[in-house]
Design an enzyme around this catalytic site. Sequence first.
Site, PDB file in Angstrom:
ATOM      1  N   ARG A  35       4.617 134.056  34.943  1.00  0.00           N
ATOM      2  CA  ARG A  35       3.399 134.812  34.649  1.00  0.00           C
ATOM      3  C   ARG A  35       2.652 135.117  35.938  1.00  0.00           C
ATOM      4  NH1 ARG A  35      -0.778 131.434  31.612  1.00  0.00           N
ATOM      5  NH2 ARG A  35      -1.915 131.501  33.581  1.00  0.00           N
ATOM      6  N   HIS A  47      -3.825 133.889  32.021  1.00  0.00           N
ATOM      7  CA  HIS A  47      -3.475 133.879  30.603  1.00  0.00           C
ATOM      8  C   HIS A  47      -4.085 135.089  29.902  1.00  0.00           C
ATOM      9  CE1 HIS A  47      -2.749 132.613  26.514  1.00  0.00           C
ATOM     10  NE2 HIS A  47      -4.044 132.718  26.270  1.00  0.00           N
ATOM     11  N   TYR A  75      -6.667 126.232  37.219  1.00  0.00           N
ATOM     12  CA  TYR A  75      -5.721 125.168  36.893  1.00  0.00           C
ATOM     13  C   TYR A  75      -4.388 125.316  37.633  1.00  0.00           C
ATOM     14  CZ  TYR A  75      -4.554 129.047  33.792  1.00  0.00           C
ATOM     15  OH  TYR A  75      -4.263 130.303  33.295  1.00  0.00           O
TER      16      TYR A  75
END
Length: 332
Positions: free
Chosen positions: A238, A242, A250
Site C-alpha cells: 500500500r 489507509h 504508525y
Amino acid sequence: MYADMVTARHYEERLQEEYLEGKQPKFDISAGPIPGELHLAAGHEPAAVGVCQHLEDADTVTAPHRPHHIAIAKGVDLKRMTAEIFGRETGLSKGKGGHMHLFDPDVNFACSGIIAEGVPPAVGAALAAKKRNSDAVAVSYVGEGAIDQGGFLESLNLAAVQNLPVVFVIEDNDWAISMPKERVTDVADGSRRADGFEMPGERIDHNDPVAVYEAAERAVGRAREGNGPSLIEVQVHRRMGHFMGDAQAYRQDEEIEKLDELDPIPKMEDRLRAAGLDDERIENLHDAATERVEEAIEWAKDQPQPDPEEAYEDVFTNPPEGPAAAETGGDD
C-alpha cells in the site's frame, strides 16, 4: 495487464489530487469535490490484473472498500464509475453509492465498505452458477485484516461443502487499517486458511503480476471445470494511507521509503522489455492509459449534480405523504 496497472495507478493518483482539493491545509472530510472517505489502492495493482485477465463479463467479482483497481481490471465503465465517485447523477448508482459501493451489473461487479461483506454474495453467485449448469465463476477479494471475519470463514466452509466455482483472493498489504498484521491474525500466510477447508491455497510473494496470473489461471480453471474453490493470497504494498487524510504515524519512515523499490509497475516494464517491447511501445501504452483516466475525470466533473428531489428514490423508504406528512413536519 500493464495497461490496466498504469490506468489504475494514474487513476488513484489523480483521485487523490481531486479529493484533497478544498481539504487542505486543515483536513476537512466534508469539503471538496469528493466528500467523505476515499481508500486508494496504489501498489495493489497486480492482484487485480493477474486474476481478472481470466474472467468474462458473466463472472462475478466482489471487492472490498479499496476497489478501483479491481473494478478497472474487471472492465467496469470508467466514466460512470468516476461520475459515481464524484456523486453525479450519471454515476453507476446515480451518485448515491460513492466509491465504496460501486455496482456495475453489465460486468457483474460490486463492492462494499463493510469488511468481508462481499464474500457471502460471491459464494451465492457461485452457487447460482452451479445450479444453472453455467461455467461462470465468482471471485471475492478481501484484505488480510478480513480473514478472521465470521462471514469469510463461513463462506469458505459453504464453498468447500458445495464444491462451488469461487476463488477467494486476499490482498495482504501488512496493515489492517493501522494495525500490523501479526497483531490481528494468527497466521503469517493467509493462504493457510484454505487448509481448514481442504481447498487449494497459494501465496504469491513480491507483488508479482505474472505469478498472480499463473496462480489465477490454475484457480479459475479449476473452478470453471467444476473442481471447486481455491484461495490465493497476494503480497501487495500500500503506497498511500489507509484512507486519504491518514497521516500514517504508525508506519516507519524506512518502510514508506522502500515502497519505490517494490513498485510493480517499473518491474512490469522491465518484463515487457525482456519480452521484446521497445520503449516507444511501452510509452504509448502508458500514455493511452493516462489519457483514458484524464478523459474519464473530466467527463465526470462535467456531469450534472443529482436533483435533491431524487434523494428518496431507489431507497427502501419514501417521504411521508398526506396526513402523515403533516404529523411529521412535511419536508422534515
